[in-house]
Design a protein around this motif. Sequence first.
Motif, PDB file in Angstrom:
ATOM      1  N   VAL A   1      25.385  20.624 -53.137  1.00 22.03           N
ATOM      2  CA  VAL A   1      24.260  21.290 -53.820  1.00 22.03           C
ATOM      3  C   VAL A   1      24.463  22.437 -54.052  1.00 22.03           C
ATOM      4  CG1 VAL A   1      22.731  19.466 -52.824  1.00 22.03           C
ATOM      5  CG2 VAL A   1      22.867  21.641 -51.452  1.00 22.03           C
ATOM      6  N   MET A   2      25.666  23.189 -53.652  1.00 24.32           N
ATOM      7  CA  MET A   2      25.844  24.573 -54.198  1.00 24.32           C
ATOM      8  C   MET A   2      26.124  24.575 -55.489  1.00 24.32           C
ATOM      9  SD  MET A   2      28.607  26.232 -51.524  1.00 24.32           S
ATOM     10  CE  MET A   2      28.072  27.172 -49.995  1.00 24.32           C
ATOM     11  N   PRO A   3      25.602  25.723 -56.357  1.00 21.83           N
ATOM     12  CA  PRO A   3      25.728  25.983 -57.529  1.00 21.83           C
ATOM     13  C   PRO A   3      27.487  25.949 -57.888  1.00 21.83           C
ATOM     14  CG  PRO A   3      24.459  27.562 -57.219  1.00 21.83           C
ATOM     15  CD  PRO A   3      24.670  26.813 -55.711  1.00 21.83           C
ATOM     16  N   ASP A   4      28.110  25.481 -59.184  1.00 27.29           N
ATOM     17  CA  ASP A   4      28.977  25.100 -59.304  1.00 27.29           C
ATOM     18  C   ASP A   4      30.173  26.213 -59.167  1.00 27.29           C
ATOM     19  OD1 ASP A   4      28.654  22.492 -59.549  1.00 27.29           O
ATOM     20  OD2 ASP A   4      28.999  22.588 -62.166  1.00 27.29           O
ATOM     21  N   ASP A   5      29.904  27.260 -59.548  1.00 24.49           N
ATOM     22  CA  ASP A   5      30.581  28.483 -59.545  1.00 24.49           C
ATOM     23  C   ASP A   5      30.809  29.007 -57.871  1.00 24.49           C
ATOM     24  OD1 ASP A   5      27.850  29.202 -59.490  1.00 24.49           O
ATOM     25  OD2 ASP A   5      28.257  31.356 -60.176  1.00 24.49           O
ATOM     26  N   ILE A   6      29.812  29.029 -57.162  1.00 22.59           N
ATOM     27  CA  ILE A   6      29.714  29.318 -55.840  1.00 22.59           C
ATOM     28  C   ILE A   6      30.444  28.366 -55.117  1.00 22.59           C
ATOM     29  CG2 ILE A   6      28.291  29.899 -53.902  1.00 22.59           C
ATOM     30  CD1 ILE A   6      26.227  30.872 -55.634  1.00 22.59           C
TER      31      ILE A   6
ATOM     32  N   THR B   1      23.735  36.718 -56.409  1.00 16.16           N
ATOM     33  CA  THR B   1      23.271  35.496 -57.068  1.00 16.16           C
ATOM     34  C   THR B   1      21.880  35.085 -56.602  1.00 16.16           C
ATOM     35  OG1 THR B   1      24.288  34.218 -55.086  1.00 16.16           O
ATOM     36  CG2 THR B   1      26.028  34.869 -57.022  1.00 16.16           C
ATOM     37  N   ASP B   2      21.341  34.337 -57.621  1.00 13.35           N
ATOM     38  CA  ASP B   2      20.075  33.895 -56.973  1.00 13.35           C
ATOM     39  C   ASP B   2      20.227  32.863 -55.959  1.00 13.35           C
ATOM     40  OD1 ASP B   2      18.795  35.072 -59.190  1.00 13.35           O
ATOM     41  OD2 ASP B   2      18.925  33.460 -60.694  1.00 13.35           O
TER      42      ASP B   2
ATOM     43  N   LEU C   1      28.229  35.514 -47.756  1.00 10.19           N
ATOM     44  CA  LEU C   1      26.939  35.746 -48.474  1.00 10.19           C
ATOM     45  C   LEU C   1      27.237  37.227 -49.140  1.00 10.19           C
ATOM     46  CD1 LEU C   1      24.191  34.737 -46.053  1.00 10.19           C
ATOM     47  CD2 LEU C   1      24.918  33.523 -48.180  1.00 10.19           C
ATOM     48  N   SER C   2      28.315  38.111 -48.397  1.00  7.82           N
ATOM     49  CA  SER C   2      28.304  39.462 -49.067  1.00  7.82           C
ATOM     50  C   SER C   2      29.043  39.320 -50.422  1.00  7.82           C
ATOM     51  CB  SER C   2      29.032  40.361 -48.094  1.00  7.82           C
ATOM     52  OG  SER C   2      28.273  40.580 -46.762  1.00  7.82           O
ATOM     53  N   GLU C   3      29.989  38.152 -50.393  1.00  6.95           N
ATOM     54  CA  GLU C   3      30.628  38.262 -51.644  1.00  6.95           C
ATOM     55  C   GLU C   3      29.854  37.760 -52.934  1.00  6.95           C
ATOM     56  OE1 GLU C   3      34.393  36.064 -51.480  1.00  6.95           O
ATOM     57  OE2 GLU C   3      34.648  36.383 -49.271  1.00  6.95           O
TER      58      GLU C   3
ATOM     59  N   ASN D   1      17.846  33.726 -52.838  1.00 12.71           N
ATOM     60  CA  ASN D   1      16.876  32.523 -52.292  1.00 12.71           C
ATOM     61  C   ASN D   1      17.144  32.360 -50.880  1.00 12.71           C
ATOM     62  OD1 ASN D   1      15.516  32.641 -54.639  1.00 12.71           O
ATOM     63  ND2 ASN D   1      16.846  30.921 -55.657  1.00 12.71           N
ATOM     64  N   LEU D   2      18.666  32.040 -50.496  1.00 13.85           N
ATOM     65  CA  LEU D   2      18.707  31.796 -49.231  1.00 13.85           C
ATOM     66  C   LEU D   2      18.292  32.759 -48.243  1.00 13.85           C
ATOM     67  CD1 LEU D   2      20.033  29.564 -47.225  1.00 13.85           C
ATOM     68  CD2 LEU D   2      22.237  30.770 -47.802  1.00 13.85           C
ATOM     69  N   LEU D   3      18.542  34.227 -48.580  1.00 13.47           N
ATOM     70  CA  LEU D   3      18.150  35.246 -47.675  1.00 13.47           C
ATOM     71  C   LEU D   3      16.734  35.367 -47.486  1.00 13.47           C
ATOM     72  CD1 LEU D   3      20.487  37.847 -48.927  1.00 13.47           C
ATOM     73  CD2 LEU D   3      20.639  36.821 -46.477  1.00 13.47           C
ATOM     74  N   GLN D   4      15.999  35.149 -48.572  1.00  9.98           N
ATOM     75  CA  GLN D   4      14.761  34.991 -48.478  1.00  9.98           C
ATOM     76  C   GLN D   4      14.192  33.938 -47.562  1.00  9.98           C
ATOM     77  OE1 GLN D   4      11.876  36.638 -50.316  1.00  9.98           O
ATOM     78  NE2 GLN D   4      10.467  35.418 -49.492  1.00  9.98           N
ATOM     79  N   ARG D   5      14.712  32.695 -47.759  1.00 10.60           N
ATOM     80  CA  ARG D   5      14.179  31.715 -46.891  1.00 10.60           C
ATOM     81  C   ARG D   5      14.451  32.004 -45.481  1.00 10.60           C
ATOM     82  NH1 ARG D   5      16.834  26.372 -46.260  1.00 10.60           N
ATOM     83  NH2 ARG D   5      18.373  27.008 -47.590  1.00 10.60           N
ATOM     84  N   GLY D   6      15.705  32.559 -44.902  1.00  9.12           N
ATOM     85  CA  GLY D   6      16.049  32.746 -43.668  1.00  9.12           C
ATOM     86  C   GLY D   6      15.248  33.533 -43.021  1.00  9.12           C
ATOM     87  N   PHE D   7      14.949  34.733 -43.761  1.00 12.61           N
ATOM     88  CA  PHE D   7      14.221  35.864 -43.220  1.00 12.61           C
ATOM     89  C   PHE D   7      12.786  35.615 -43.028  1.00 12.61           C
ATOM     90  CE2 PHE D   7      17.750  38.967 -44.653  1.00 12.61           C
ATOM     91  CZ  PHE D   7      18.466  38.909 -43.599  1.00 12.61           C
ATOM     92  N   GLN D   8      12.193  34.845 -44.090  1.00 10.78           N
ATOM     93  CA  GLN D   8      10.655  34.546 -44.044  1.00 10.78           C
ATOM     94  C   GLN D   8      10.567  33.523 -42.780  1.00 10.78           C
ATOM     95  OE1 GLN D   8       8.180  35.402 -46.101  1.00 10.78           O
ATOM     96  NE2 GLN D   8       7.290  34.362 -44.481  1.00 10.78           N
ATOM     97  N   GLU D   9      11.720  32.506 -42.391  1.00 14.15           N
ATOM     98  CA  GLU D   9      11.666  31.526 -41.455  1.00 14.15           C
ATOM     99  C   GLU D   9      11.435  32.330 -40.109  1.00 14.15           C
ATOM    100  OE1 GLU D   9      13.569  27.458 -39.807  1.00 14.15           O
ATOM    101  OE2 GLU D   9      13.893  28.022 -41.949  1.00 14.15           O
ATOM    102  N   PHE D  10      12.294  33.313 -40.062  1.00 20.86           N
ATOM    103  CA  PHE D  10      12.424  34.210 -38.861  1.00 20.86           C
ATOM    104  C   PHE D  10      10.824  35.031 -38.536  1.00 20.86           C
ATOM    105  CE2 PHE D  10      12.811  38.341 -36.637  1.00 20.86           C
ATOM    106  CZ  PHE D  10      13.469  37.818 -35.354  1.00 20.86           C
TER     107      PHE D  10
END
Length: 283
Positions: A161-166, A208-209, A202-204, A213-222
């Motif tokens: 489910v990752m975007p193709d380029d990533i 990217t969106d 993630l630093s690389e 979005n992943l960072l937002q989700r992880g920190f929001q969950e914390f």
Amino acid sequence: MILVADSGSSKTDWLLSAPGQENKAFKSAGLNPYFLTEKEIVKILQEQVPDMIALGDEITEIYFFGAGCSSPDRHEIVSNAISTVIPAAYVSVDSDLLASAYATCGHEKGICCVLGTGSNISFFDGEDIHDGQHGLGYALGDEGSGTWFGKALVTDYLYGVMPDDINTKFKKNYNLTKEDVIINVYQKARANSYLASFSKFLSEIRDTDYTQNLLQRGFQEFVDTNIKASYPQYDKFKCHFVGSIAYVFADELKAVCEQNGVHVGKIIRQPIVDLLEFILKRG
């Protein structure tokens, strides 16, 4: 000489202080007594910090703060291991949360969060920490940690489910197979550190969106499960953060905190220098 250690699940920072001399720094693997036996800790110390051990006769006090050191029996595992290799020193063992509180809050009240390989939170009243209901480890908790993000990356990759380029870049970097992951997570030691190692990716792809979005989700969950759920009056205190994830992704973390009315205090990568200063001043 006074030796101070700050240990996570991945690595341990050691700092040795002697009057009139420059501090000496050492590094070893993480010494989490939930994952390592006393003998295993002794072996790590003997193999990875022999120069530090060689100074053992001159070391009078050792203050060890580590992940997994939240109960007397875990304290004993680490204390016995250290005393085996440096027998003449007084050894104190406490949790990494207390180290983070000393390094960030000093003697002031505040909320202290750890966002490194794992995640945790406590309230510091100016003298002692008061644990929340968290710190459940990588299998049940660790929201917003390196392990949490690494697990998200690996599962997204394996599920396709990752975007193709990533996906292409991740595959080039790691060339993972399902079998590799199953063996490392379910059959080998330090599964948490293994999963957390992927969070560097993630630093690389930070801009990217997908990553944002992943960072937002992880920190929001914390924030939701640790800060808000544990401390309903969180908005009355500064909230400090310690750890590589908090430090590297400080901008994203601050943005989530601001959205939730969390007042951010210090954000430091590792507490060892501030911790040693606190210990020395405390006397």
